[in-house]
Design a protein around this motif. Structure first.
Motif, short mmCIF file in Angstrom:
data_model
loop_
_atom_site.label_atom_id
_atom_site.label_comp_id
_atom_site.label_asym_id
_atom_site.label_seq_id
_atom_site.Cartn_x
_atom_site.Cartn_y
_atom_site.Cartn_z
N UNK A 195 -12.91 -4.31 -8.95
CA UNK A 195 -11.56 -3.75 -8.83
C UNK A 195 -11.36 -3.22 -7.42
N UNK A 196 -12.38 -2.53 -6.91
CA UNK A 196 -12.30 -1.98 -5.55
C UNK A 196 -12.35 -3.07 -4.49
N UNK A 197 -12.98 -4.20 -4.81
CA UNK A 197 -13.15 -5.28 -3.84
C UNK A 197 -11.93 -6.18 -3.69
N UNK A 198 -10.88 -5.92 -4.45
CA UNK A 198 -9.68 -6.75 -4.36
C UNK A 198 -8.92 -6.45 -3.05
N UNK A 199 -8.16 -7.42 -2.55
CA UNK A 199 -7.43 -7.22 -1.29
C UNK A 199 -6.34 -6.17 -1.41
N UNK A 200 -5.71 -5.86 -0.28
CA UNK A 200 -4.65 -4.84 -0.24
C UNK A 200 -3.52 -5.23 -1.19
N UNK A 201 -3.08 -4.28 -2.00
CA UNK A 201 -2.07 -4.56 -3.01
C UNK A 201 -0.66 -4.63 -2.44
N UNK A 202 0.19 -5.36 -3.12
CA UNK A 202 1.57 -5.53 -2.68
C UNK A 202 2.34 -4.22 -2.74
N UNK A 203 1.88 -3.27 -3.57
CA UNK A 203 2.56 -1.97 -3.66
C UNK A 203 2.53 -1.23 -2.33
N UNK A 204 1.49 -1.45 -1.53
CA UNK A 204 1.44 -0.81 -0.22
C UNK A 204 2.58 -1.30 0.67
N UNK A 205 2.83 -2.60 0.61
CA UNK A 205 3.94 -3.17 1.39
C UNK A 205 5.29 -2.66 0.87
N UNK A 206 5.45 -2.61 -0.46
CA UNK A 206 6.71 -2.15 -1.03
C UNK A 206 6.98 -0.69 -0.65
N UNK A 207 5.92 0.12 -0.62
CA UNK A 207 6.08 1.52 -0.24
C UNK A 207 6.44 1.64 1.24
N UNK A 208 5.79 0.83 2.08
CA UNK A 208 6.11 0.84 3.51
C UNK A 208 7.56 0.42 3.75
N UNK A 209 8.02 -0.59 3.01
CA UNK A 209 9.40 -1.05 3.16
C UNK A 209 10.39 0.02 2.67
N UNK A 210 10.00 0.73 1.64
CA UNK A 210 10.89 1.76 1.10
C UNK A 210 11.11 2.88 2.12
N UNK A 211 10.05 3.27 2.80
CA UNK A 211 10.15 4.37 3.76
C UNK A 211 10.34 3.89 5.20
N UNK A 212 10.43 2.56 5.37
CA UNK A 212 10.74 1.96 6.68
C UNK A 212 9.78 2.43 7.77
N UNK A 213 8.52 2.37 7.48
CA UNK A 213 7.50 2.72 8.47
C UNK A 213 6.24 1.89 8.25
N UNK A 214 5.65 1.42 9.36
CA UNK A 214 4.42 0.62 9.33
C UNK A 214 4.54 -0.63 8.46
#
Length: 309
Positions: free
Chosen positions: A261-280
């Motif tokens: 579970x920990x070895x899985x790649x970066x989740x799409x939720x990280x991108x969705x959160x970045x897009x929501x707050x318009x940073x990084x």
């Protein structure tokens, strides 16, 4: 060879989805539609069907939570500290760096990979962790980003609760656990419907992920994306493996599921959160792509370490 057998179909489907999108066979609308279908119907059906399956039992081991979230917390802290030391990255950006370095792609890659590797013995700890991972990680990230906002604490907590209660996967986890505790087992046409949707979850999720990768670019911040990918694919699972197998005591399947579970790649939720707050946004998108491209080799290595080869 067993490890290769697990890896090739999963990442092969991702590659086919990406190639189809690049060739114009799948449009962005198809990718978006598949993603929405996976989140709203297919994976919720898979979760409910799995949790209510007769004979699916397991224990609630506190060591399981300490091992996984100990690794996630350390990876998050390192990612945030590295970001803080970089010029031009503010507090919200540092939170997103840490979140990306510790938040796994569970729905698109984690569920099919772990079920393929551990089968029935891994199903209960997998969905148990999924039930806690989603609200806890998203909740912490959202709270930290808005920690210095103008809204009162109660309003921020209420907003977070509404976000979770609108998430179909979180709702499916609540329904599945409630049905399991009540001893309710779907049958007849209801079971047939659940099974039909469940059967499409893995393939549709992997195709949607592959097609979506066409949109991401790595040149925006390749060094930063590489650091996050290293933390996500290397440090996070390494710490979890050490804690699960050498510090705490738990069933072997639980330890293996936590590590994968920990070895899985970066989740799409990280991108969705970045897009929501318009940073990084660019860096997080690049991190999703870099970690997903590197994941076949790192996942294969972890499967060998875990003895699933």
């Amino acid at each position: 060879m067993n490890a290769v057998t697990i890896i090739v179909p999963i990442f092969g489907i991702i590659l086919i989805g990406w190639a189809a999108a690049v060739a114009g066979l799948l449009s962005d609308r198809v990718s978006d539609g598949l993603s929405e279908y996976v989140f709203a119907i297919a994976v919720p059906a898979l979760i409910i069907g799995t949790l209510t399956r007769p004979g699916l039992t397991g224990e609630l081991a506190w060591s399981y939570w300490f091992a996984f979230f100990g690794g996630a917390g350390l990876s998050w802290a390192i990612g945030s500290l590295i970001a803080i030391r970089r010029h031009g990255i503010g507090r919200q950006g540092a939170v997103l760096h840490g979140f990306a370095a510790s938040q796994s792609n569970t729905v698109f890659v984690g569920v099919p990979t772990i079920l393929q590797a551990y089968g029935e013995e891994g199903a209960f700890p997998l969905f148990l962790l999924l039930a806690v991972h989603l609200p806890l990680m998203m909740g912490c990230a959202t709270f930290l980003i808005e920690a210095e906002g103008d809204r009162p604490l109660l309003h921020r907590l209420r907003g977070l609760a509404l976000v979770l209660l609108k998430n179909p996967i979180f709702i499916a986890l609540l329904i599945g656990l409630a049905m399991k505790n009540a001893g309710v087992v779907p049958g007849g046409p209801v079971k047939s419907l659940i099974d039909a949707f469940s059967a499409t979850a893995s393939t549709c999720a992997l195709v949607a992920l592959g097609a979506g990768l066409k949109r991401y670019r790595v040149l925006f911040d390749l060094p930063g994306a590489a650091v996050i990918a290293l933390l996500k694919l290397g440090i996070h699972p390494l710490v979890v493996w050490l804690l699960a197998f050498h510090v705490f005591s738990m069933p072997a399947a639980y330890a293996g599921v936590a590590t994968l579970f920990a070895a899985m790649p970066v989740g799409i939720n990280a991108y969705l959160l970045a897009a929501r707050y318009k940073t990084e946004t660019g860096l997080v998108a690049a991190s999703v792509l870099v970690s997903t491209l590197a994941a076949p080799l790192t996942t294969l290595a972890w499967l060998i370490v875990l003895g699933r080869s």
